[in-house]
Design a protein around this motif. Structure first.
Motif, PDB file in Angstrom:
ATOM      1  N   LEU A   1     -25.341 -27.973  71.775  1.00 57.12           N
ATOM      2  CA  LEU A   1     -24.407 -28.893  72.407  1.00 57.12           C
ATOM      3  C   LEU A   1     -23.951 -29.917  71.370  1.00 57.12           C
ATOM      4  N   ALA A   2     -22.736 -30.430  71.537  1.00 59.71           N
ATOM      5  CA  ALA A   2     -22.257 -31.539  70.708  1.00 59.71           C
ATOM      6  C   ALA A   2     -21.053 -32.167  71.384  1.00 59.71           C
ATOM      7  N   ASP A   3     -20.959 -33.479  71.294  1.00 61.63           N
ATOM      8  CA  ASP A   3     -19.765 -34.164  71.781  1.00 61.63           C
ATOM      9  C   ASP A   3     -19.240 -35.059  70.659  1.00 61.63           C
ATOM     10  N   PRO A   4     -18.325 -34.530  69.829  1.00 63.91           N
ATOM     11  CA  PRO A   4     -17.834 -35.269  68.670  1.00 63.91           C
ATOM     12  C   PRO A   4     -16.589 -36.103  68.942  1.00 63.91           C
ATOM     13  N   HIS A   5     -16.360 -36.494  70.190  1.00 62.49           N
ATOM     14  CA  HIS A   5     -15.159 -37.287  70.486  1.00 62.49           C
ATOM     15  C   HIS A   5     -15.014 -38.480  69.542  1.00 62.49           C
TER      16      HIS A   5
ATOM     17  N   THR B   1     -19.647 -40.076  81.545  1.00 62.60           N
ATOM     18  CA  THR B   1     -19.964 -39.905  82.957  1.00 62.60           C
ATOM     19  C   THR B   1     -21.323 -39.247  83.167  1.00 62.60           C
ATOM     20  N   LEU B   2     -21.565 -38.149  82.456  1.00 65.20           N
ATOM     21  CA  LEU B   2     -22.697 -37.291  82.784  1.00 65.20           C
ATOM     22  C   LEU B   2     -23.970 -37.600  82.012  1.00 65.20           C
ATOM     23  N   TRP B   3     -23.849 -37.840  80.730  1.00 66.85           N
ATOM     24  CA  TRP B   3     -25.044 -37.920  79.891  1.00 66.85           C
ATOM     25  C   TRP B   3     -26.046 -38.984  80.344  1.00 66.85           C
ATOM     26  N   PRO B   4     -25.612 -40.208  80.748  1.00 68.48           N
ATOM     27  CA  PRO B   4     -26.601 -41.208  81.153  1.00 68.48           C
ATOM     28  C   PRO B   4     -27.403 -40.814  82.395  1.00 68.48           C
ATOM     29  N   LEU B   5     -26.916 -39.836  83.181  1.00 64.44           N
ATOM     30  CA  LEU B   5     -27.677 -39.363  84.332  1.00 64.44           C
ATOM     31  C   LEU B   5     -28.740 -38.352  83.939  1.00 64.44           C
ATOM     32  N   LEU B   6     -28.625 -37.789  82.748  1.00 61.11           N
ATOM     33  CA  LEU B   6     -29.463 -36.669  82.356  1.00 61.11           C
ATOM     34  C   LEU B   6     -30.537 -37.031  81.336  1.00 61.11           C
ATOM     35  N   THR B   7     -30.279 -38.037  80.510  1.00 58.90           N
ATOM     36  CA  THR B   7     -31.240 -38.408  79.482  1.00 58.90           C
ATOM     37  C   THR B   7     -31.167 -39.920  79.270  1.00 58.90           C
ATOM     38  N   SER B   8     -31.959 -40.444  78.347  1.00 62.21           N
ATOM     39  CA  SER B   8     -32.024 -41.892  78.175  1.00 62.21           C
ATOM     40  C   SER B   8     -30.752 -42.431  77.546  1.00 62.21           C
ATOM     41  N   LEU B   9     -30.446 -43.687  77.829  1.00 62.38           N
ATOM     42  CA  LEU B   9     -29.250 -44.309  77.268  1.00 62.38           C
ATOM     43  C   LEU B   9     -29.327 -44.379  75.744  1.00 62.38           C
ATOM     44  N   LEU B  10     -30.522 -44.563  75.206  1.00 55.05           N
ATOM     45  CA  LEU B  10     -30.676 -44.575  73.757  1.00 55.05           C
ATOM     46  C   LEU B  10     -30.258 -43.235  73.155  1.00 55.05           C
ATOM     47  N   ARG B  11     -30.673 -42.147  73.767  1.00 51.39           N
ATOM     48  CA  ARG B  11     -30.294 -40.827  73.279  1.00 51.39           C
ATOM     49  C   ARG B  11     -28.798 -40.579  73.450  1.00 51.39           C
ATOM     50  N   VAL B  12     -28.250 -41.021  74.580  1.00 52.92           N
ATOM     51  CA  VAL B  12     -26.810 -40.892  74.817  1.00 52.92           C
ATOM     52  C   VAL B  12     -26.039 -41.550  73.677  1.00 52.92           C
TER      53      VAL B  12
ATOM     54  N   LEU C   1     -34.640 -33.048  75.901  1.00 55.47           N
ATOM     55  CA  LEU C   1     -33.936 -34.276  76.288  1.00 55.47           C
ATOM     56  C   LEU C   1     -33.539 -34.293  77.760  1.00 55.47           C
ATOM     57  N   GLY C   2     -33.633 -33.174  78.446  1.00 57.39           N
ATOM     58  CA  GLY C   2     -33.193 -33.095  79.826  1.00 57.39           C
ATOM     59  C   GLY C   2     -31.739 -32.727  79.987  1.00 57.39           C
ATOM     60  N   LEU C   3     -31.106 -32.210  78.928  1.00 57.51           N
ATOM     61  CA  LEU C   3     -29.712 -31.794  78.983  1.00 57.51           C
ATOM     62  C   LEU C   3     -29.568 -30.311  79.323  1.00 57.51           C
ATOM     63  N   ALA C   4     -30.654 -29.595  79.366  1.00 50.69           N
ATOM     64  CA  ALA C   4     -30.660 -28.180  79.749  1.00 50.69           C
ATOM     65  C   ALA C   4     -31.980 -27.873  80.428  1.00 50.69           C
ATOM     66  N   ASN C   5     -31.984 -26.816  81.229  1.00 50.13           N
ATOM     67  CA  ASN C   5     -33.199 -26.445  81.946  1.00 50.13           C
ATOM     68  C   ASN C   5     -34.157 -25.629  81.100  1.00 50.13           C
ATOM     69  N   ARG C   6     -33.615 -24.617  80.391  1.00 50.04           N
ATOM     70  CA  ARG C   6     -34.485 -23.802  79.541  1.00 50.04           C
ATOM     71  C   ARG C   6     -33.647 -22.987  78.561  1.00 50.04           C
TER      72      ARG C   6
ATOM     73  N   ILE D   1     -26.946 -30.823  69.049  1.00 51.14           N
ATOM     74  CA  ILE D   1     -28.210 -30.809  69.772  1.00 51.14           C
ATOM     75  C   ILE D   1     -28.622 -29.346  69.945  1.00 51.14           C
ATOM     76  N   PRO D   2     -29.579 -28.861  69.157  1.00 49.55           N
ATOM     77  CA  PRO D   2     -30.017 -27.475  69.319  1.00 49.55           C
ATOM     78  C   PRO D   2     -30.563 -27.236  70.718  1.00 49.55           C
ATOM     79  N   ALA D   3     -30.579 -25.971  71.127  1.00 47.63           N
ATOM     80  CA  ALA D   3     -30.951 -25.633  72.501  1.00 47.63           C
ATOM     81  C   ALA D   3     -32.315 -26.182  72.878  1.00 47.63           C
TER      82      ALA D   3
END
Length: 266
Positions: free
Chosen positions: A133-137, A150-161, A179-184, A171-173
Motif C-alpha cells: 500500500l502507499a498514498d503518495p498524494h 477519511t479512512l486511515w485514522p479509523l484503522l491505525t494510530s494517528l502517528l502512523r497515519v 498496522l491494522g490496514l489489512a486483515n491478512r 507499506i509492505p503487506a
C-alpha cells in the motif's frame, strides 16, 4: 452478470460479484472513465437482488497504481474536470461506506493513491505477500482527499497515519497487517481463491443481520469522518493547480513517456 465496461468489469461467482479494475497495461491507473465507473458500480451492485457479497481486485500485476498521468495532467487547465473529479471522489467514498453488502479486497499488487483508498474502503482486506500500500498524494503536491484522511485514522494510530501520509512511504503487506490496514497476507497464487472463499462465507451469513450490522458501523464511520472528508476534498481541489503538483506530475509523466518510448535492449 456480464462485463459492464472495458475498464471495470463485474462477473458473477454464484452469489458473489467480482469487480475488477481492468486497465492492466496501465497498472489499473484511474482514467476519467474508470473514475466515473467506480462512482457508479456500488449503487448498481446494491440493486442486484441476487448478490450477497463482493470481491474487489485488479487485473494483471497491480491492484491500482492510482491516478493515470494523462488524466492528472488534464486537471491543471480544466476547472470543470477538477470539480467533477472531486464530486466523483466524494461519491466513491460515500457509496462504499454505505454499500449494504460486505466487500473483500483482493490486493494482488501495488495499491497506490486512489487504489490504496479503494482497498482500504473495503470491509476486509486480503493482500498478496508481495503487494504493498502507499498514498503518495503529499509527495506529488496533493492533499489526500480521496480517502487517506477519511479512512486511515479509523484503522491505525494517528502517528502512523501521519508518518505514511506525510512521506508517501510504501507499506509492505505484512506491515499493513501489523498496522491494522489489512486483515491478512496470502500467497499470491492463492489470493483469489482465499478472497472468494471468504466472500462466500460472508454471503452465507444471515443477510438481514449482516446488512444491519454493516449499516450501523457505516453510521459510525460517517459521523466520525464527515468533517475530515469534506475538508480534505476541498483542499485536494485547491492543490490540483499548485506549482508543486504541476511540477512533480509533469516531471513524472515525462519520465514515464521516455521509458515507454525507449528502444528495448537486445
Amino acid at each position: 452478470m456480464s462485463d459492464v465496461s472495458p475498464v471495470l468489469t463485474v462477473a458473477a461467482d454464484g452469489d458473489v460479484r467480482v469487480v475488477t479494475l481492468n486497465r492492466p497495461e496501465r497498472l489499473n491507473g484511474v482514467s476519467e472513465e474508470l473514475h466515473r465507473r467506480l462512482s457508479e458500480v456500488w449503487r448498481e451492485l446494491a440493486q442486484d437482488t441476487e448478490a450477497r457479497a463482493v470481491v474487489l481486485t485488479g487485473a494483471g500485476r497491480a491492484f491500482s497504481a492510482g491516478g493515470d498521468f494523462d488524466h492528472l495532467l488534464r486537471h491543471h487547465d480544466d476547472p470543470e474536470l477538477r470539480e467533477r473529479s472531486i464530486r466523483l471522489d466524494r461519491t466513491i467514498q460515500t457509496e462504499m461506506i454505505r454499500f449494504p453488502l460486505p466487500v473483500v479486497a483482493a490486493v494482488n499488487g501495488p495499491a497506490v493513491g486512489l487504489g490504496c483508498s479503494l482497498a482500504l474502503g473495503c470491509d476486509l482486506v486480503l493482500m498478496a505477500e508481495d503487494a504493498y500500500l502507499a498514498d503518495p498524494h503529499v509527495s506529488v503536491g496533493l492533499v489526500a482527499g480521496d480517502g487517506g484522511v477519511t479512512l486511515w485514522p479509523l484503522l491505525t494510530s494517528l502517528l502512523r497515519v501521519k508518518e505514511y501520509l506525510f512521506t508517501g512511504g510504501r507499506i509492505p503487506a505484512a506491515t499493513a497487517v501489523a498496522l491494522g490496514l489489512a486483515n491478512r497476507t496470502v500467497p499470491a497464487g492463492q489470493l483469489m481463491d482465499e478472497a472468494l472463499a471468504l466472500a462466500h462465507r460472508l454471503a452465507a451469513q444471515p443477510a438481514e443481520a449482516l446488512r444491519a450490522t454493516k449499516a450501523a458501523l457505516a453510521a459510525v464511520v460517517e459521523q466520525v469522518t464527515r468533517g475530515g472528508m469534506e475538508a480534505a476534498l476541498q483542499a485536494e481541489r485547491s492543490t490540483m493547480t499548485s506549482p508543486d503538483h504541476i511540477r512533480v506530475i509533469t516531471g513524472l509523466a515525462a519520465r514515464a513517456s521516455r521509458r515507454a518510448t525507449a528502444p528495448e535492449e537486445e
